[in-house]
Structures are given as structure tokens and as C-alpha cells.
Design an enzyme around this catalytic site. Structure first.
Site, PDB file in Angstrom:
ATOM      1  N   HIS A  12      -7.914   0.916   7.102  1.00 25.51           N
ATOM      2  CA  HIS A  12      -8.165   2.286   6.819  1.00 25.51           C
ATOM      3  C   HIS A  12      -9.469   2.980   7.641  1.00 25.51           C
ATOM      4  CE1 HIS A  12      -5.793   1.423   2.888  1.00 25.51           C
ATOM      5  NE2 HIS A  12      -5.027   1.600   3.980  1.00 25.51           N
ATOM      6  N   GLU A  61     -12.213   8.985  11.295  1.00 23.68           N
ATOM      7  CA  GLU A  61     -12.719   9.418  12.556  1.00 23.68           C
ATOM      8  C   GLU A  61     -12.996  10.935  12.747  1.00 23.68           C
ATOM      9  OE1 GLU A  61     -10.735   5.718  15.473  1.00 23.68           O
ATOM     10  OE2 GLU A  61     -10.133   8.117  15.707  1.00 23.68           O
ATOM     11  N   HIS A 120       4.257   4.677  13.162  1.00 23.34           N
ATOM     12  CA  HIS A 120       3.061   5.080  12.151  1.00 23.34           C
ATOM     13  C   HIS A 120       1.730   4.627  13.077  1.00 23.34           C
ATOM     14  CE1 HIS A 120       2.197   0.835  11.452  1.00 23.34           C
ATOM     15  NE2 HIS A 120       1.681   1.138  10.096  1.00 23.34           N
ATOM     16  N   GLY A 121       1.826   4.317  14.066  1.00 19.56           N
ATOM     17  CA  GLY A 121       0.741   3.862  14.955  1.00 19.56           C
ATOM     18  C   GLY A 121       0.926   2.989  16.002  1.00 19.56           C
ATOM     19  N   PRO A 139      -1.827   7.631  14.913  1.00 17.55           N
ATOM     20  CA  PRO A 139      -3.037   7.052  14.936  1.00 17.55           C
ATOM     21  C   PRO A 139      -3.072   5.988  16.053  1.00 17.55           C
ATOM     22  CG  PRO A 139      -2.626   6.174  13.050  1.00 17.55           C
ATOM     23  CD  PRO A 139      -1.290   7.164  13.469  1.00 17.55           C
ATOM     24  N   ASP A 144       0.874  -1.321   0.000  1.00 18.51           N
ATOM     25  CA  ASP A 144       0.039   0.002   0.000  1.00 18.51           C
ATOM     26  C   ASP A 144       0.812   1.225   0.082  1.00 18.51           C
ATOM     27  OD1 ASP A 144      -2.145   1.616  -0.093  1.00 18.51           O
ATOM     28  OD2 ASP A 144      -2.845   0.966   1.865  1.00 18.51           O
TER      29      ASP A 144
END
Length: 390
Positions: free
Chosen positions: A152, A155, A316-317, A292, A72
Site C-alpha cells: 500500500h 504517491e 491491477h498493477g 499502478p 484484502d
């Protein structure tokens, strides 16, 4: 929070305590690559991926590795602050916003019914030179402005000072997958002709920059990264239109954007290298980014500290603790729904497949943030009000 593990060639520097065995084996493979530079980095959200751990950072000398970017390409985050206080938003208004978003943003495998405006697509490329992009271009015009599936999400969130925020997590849709698979196959074919220690079992086939294939992949990867941003921006624009149609006197701050699956030329330790971030984000000094949480947990707007030891990167999360299939097998649907309900979060968890992205399948985001306090500092803490999954 850095730990160092020695290998035969270059060290592995980790911002986590106990990486899973599969991820550690992959990190050792990275460290033994003949073209790997200085050291390998593992962010606190690291977990096993395909070829390279998610949450890994690899710098290379004059080589690019498609599987060190992932499928991705350009996947990332966008966030926008709104001038509305979250507590001024009535629950029926929140419900209407979420309903209307689902009408204007196709979710999961759904595409747009009509092609979107070509002016929104990345500009400045000769499409005739981009083998995969040219082949997928017309289909991508109907994927622009769509969320996709997996982890994905869209929010609506409340910041610590009470303001409403929008956050979008999405990528390059089928573009990235097709480019990744095509050039990984090209790399495998090339590597068969080399006398190299990089074995097929590593899933780390590489493209040296003295080959045309490396330059072509780099251009197609950049196109996918720009397409992913265009995709998020169009969704954000349509989400804002929905909110403005329901609330009065709404104003939006500029979009914050950060990608977490890409490779780019950078200068580190006085050397120009190709930095691959696979499930990791750039955290240069003063750079604003987004980390996130998992569904139902907090997210963060952060500022990079420019730590050279991480190649100026951060997580990244939250990072997975169990695979999607394990989450479906082991988690309780009603319990996960109840967790969100008890927090007052609007959600669309309906069936067992939704357990793939349940918060219990992920690490504790607060612990992840604590482990990287030398990489970023928190600027805004965000709590979810409502979530739409792909």
C-alpha cells in the site's frame, strides 16, 4: 495479446507469455472446478497467490469462492488530478507535504488514536446480520483513514501534461482479512459434506448460493469493499487538506476509484455469473481505471475496451517477479535507494524490510501495459515525484 491453453475442462486465456509454474498450476485447478464458467483469465501481472493466482479472473455458476477474492477484500486505487503544475512545486514544499501527510495518515500497523465519524462507514446494512463486520466494527472505526502495510502506498505524481496527481493504494484493513478467514473456514466445513472434486489442497473451498453462508459472505464482502473505498476517500480528503494548507488556489478533480479484490454478479456470454477478480480490475467499455506501477515506476489512468474474452478485466498493477522474502534476500538496499534518488523521487526506504516492495521485485510495467493493449487504452501516464509506503 491473448494466448489459450487447453485443459481437461475449460481453457485458460492468458495475456502474458510465461506464467510462473505455481501460478499455472493454480490456474489449472481453477479450470477444473466443476462450477467454473467458460474459461479462466490470467492478466499480464499474474503471479502465484493463495489458492488462486493474483491477476486471475474466475467466473462461476451460482458459487462464490472466498480465496478467489482474497484477504484484502476491496483493496484498490484512488487517484485525483490537481490544477497545479508539478514543476511549479518547490522541493521544500514537496518535502513539507510528505512530512505533513505522515502526520495525518497513520501508516503500517498504526491506527487512528480516536474513532472516526460513523457517518463515513458503509450505509444500508443491517449490522446484526453481518457476523464478522459486527464483531470488528468498533476496531474498524479506528482503522478508517489509515494506509496499512505491504504494497500500500501514497504517491504524488506528474502527468505527461505536467499536472500534479495524488494516488492512494489501500484496502479494507483488518475487516477484509477477518471476513476472508471466517468464510473460508465455513466453506471448508461445508465442502467436507459434499461429494466434490474440489480437494482441500486446492485451497478453493466454495459456498453455493443455495446456502445461507454464501449470501452472508457476499454481503460482508460488499461491506468490506465499500469500507475500503471509504478508507481511501478519507485518506484522500486529508491529503488534499495538507496540500491546500501549503499551496495556494488549489482545485481537485473528482476521485477516480477502482477495486481489484472482489466478486460480483455480472452478465457474460448471455449468462449471469459470479465474477471473481483477484488482483484484477474491471475494464468495461469506457470505464476509467487505474493501473499502478511498482515503487519508482510509472502508473497509468486507463480506459476499458470491454473485451469479452477477459470478462472485461485488466491487470491491477505490474505483478511480482519475486516474493517479499526473496526480495529481501536478493536485492541490494543501497542500489534500490540509488535508483529512486537518481530519478529525484522522495522516498522513505531505510532498511532491508523496505526491499519487499522495491521495483526490482516487480515486472516491467511498460511490458505489462503492452500485453494488454486489447483490454485497455492509456489515457494518462504518471511518473512518481514522492512516495510514502505503508
Amino acid at each position: 495479446m491473448q494466448r489459450v491453453v487447453s485443459t481437461e475442462k475449460i481453457p485458460i486465456k492468458m495475456w502474458l507469455n510465461e506464467p510462473e509454474a505455481g501460478a499455472m498450476k493454480q490456474a489449472i485447478n481453477l479450470a477444473n472446478l466443476p462450477f467454473a464458467f467458460s474459461h479462466i483469465c490470467l492478466m499480464p501481472d499474474t503471479h502465484e497467490g493463495y489458492g488462486m493466482p493474483i491477476g486471475g479472473v474466475l467466473a462461476t455458476n451460482n458459487v462464490i469462492v472466498p480465496n478467489a477474492v482474497g484477504v484484502d477484500i476491496g483493496c484498490g486505487m484512488c487517484a485525483v488530478k490537481i490544477n497545479i503544475k508539478a514543476d511549479d512545486l518547490q522541493r521544500n514544499q514537496l518535502l513539507q507535504i510528505m512530512t505533513d501527510i505522515r502526520e495525518v495518515v497513520p501508516l503500517g500497523f498504526n491506527h487512528q488514536k480516536v474513532s472516526q465519524d460513523e457517518s463515513l462507514m458503509p450505509q444500508g446494512y443491517n449490522l446484526n446480520e453481518l457476523v464478522v463486520v459486527k464483531r470488528q466494527y468498533l476496531a474498524a472505526l479506528k482503522q478508517l483513514g489509515t494506509l496499512g502495510g505491504g504494497n500500500h502506498f501514497i504517491e504524488l505524481q506528474r502527468s505527461g501534461d505536467g499536472f500534479l496527481w495524488i494516488m492512494v493504494h489501500s484496502g479494507s484493513r483488518n475487516f477484509g482479512l477477518q471476513v476472508a478467514e471466517y468464510y473460508n473456514k465455513q466453506a471448508k466445513k461445508l465442502n467436507e459434506t459434499y461429494n466434490t472434486t474440489v480437494t482441500p489442497k486446492m485451497d478453493l473451498a466454495f459456498l453455493p448460493f443455495e446456502t445461507d453462508e454464501a449470501h452472508l459472505y457476499y454481503q460482508e464482502m460488499k461491506y468490506c469493499t465499500e469500507f475500503a473505498l471509504a478508507n481511501r476517500k478519507l485518506m484522500m480528503e486529508r491529503i488534499q487538506q495538507v496540500i491546500s494548507s501549503i499551496l495556494n488556489n488549489v482545485a481537485y478533480e473528482p476521485v477516480i476509484n477502482i477495486a481489484h479484490n472482489y466478486a460480483t454478479w455480472e452478465n457474460h456470454f448471455n449468462t449471469k455469473v459470479m465474477v471473481h477478480r483477484k488482483g484484477a480490475t474491471s475494464a468495461k467499455l469506457g470505464e476509467i481505471g487505474i493501473i499502478p506501477g511498482s515503487q519508482g515506476t510509472k502508473s497509468y489512468i486507463v480506459e476499458g475496451l470491454g473485451n469479452p474474452e477477459s470478462f472485461m478485466s485488466c491487470s491491477h498493477g505490474a505483478g511480482r517477479t519475486m516474493s517479499r522474502s526473496a526480495a529481501i534476500r536478493n536485492l541490494n538496499l543501497e542500489e534500490e535507494k540509488r535508483k529512486l534518488d537518481d530519478l529525484g523521487i522522495l522516498h522513505s526506504i531505510r532498511g532491508k524490510s523496505d526491499l519487499e516492495e522495491a521495483s526490482s521485485a516487480y515486472k516491467d510495467i511498460s511490458q505489462v501495459m503492452a500485453l494488454q493493449n486489447d483490454l485497455v487504452k492509456i489515457k494518462v501516464e504518471l511518473s512518481p515525484l514522492a512516495v510514502i509506503k505503508g
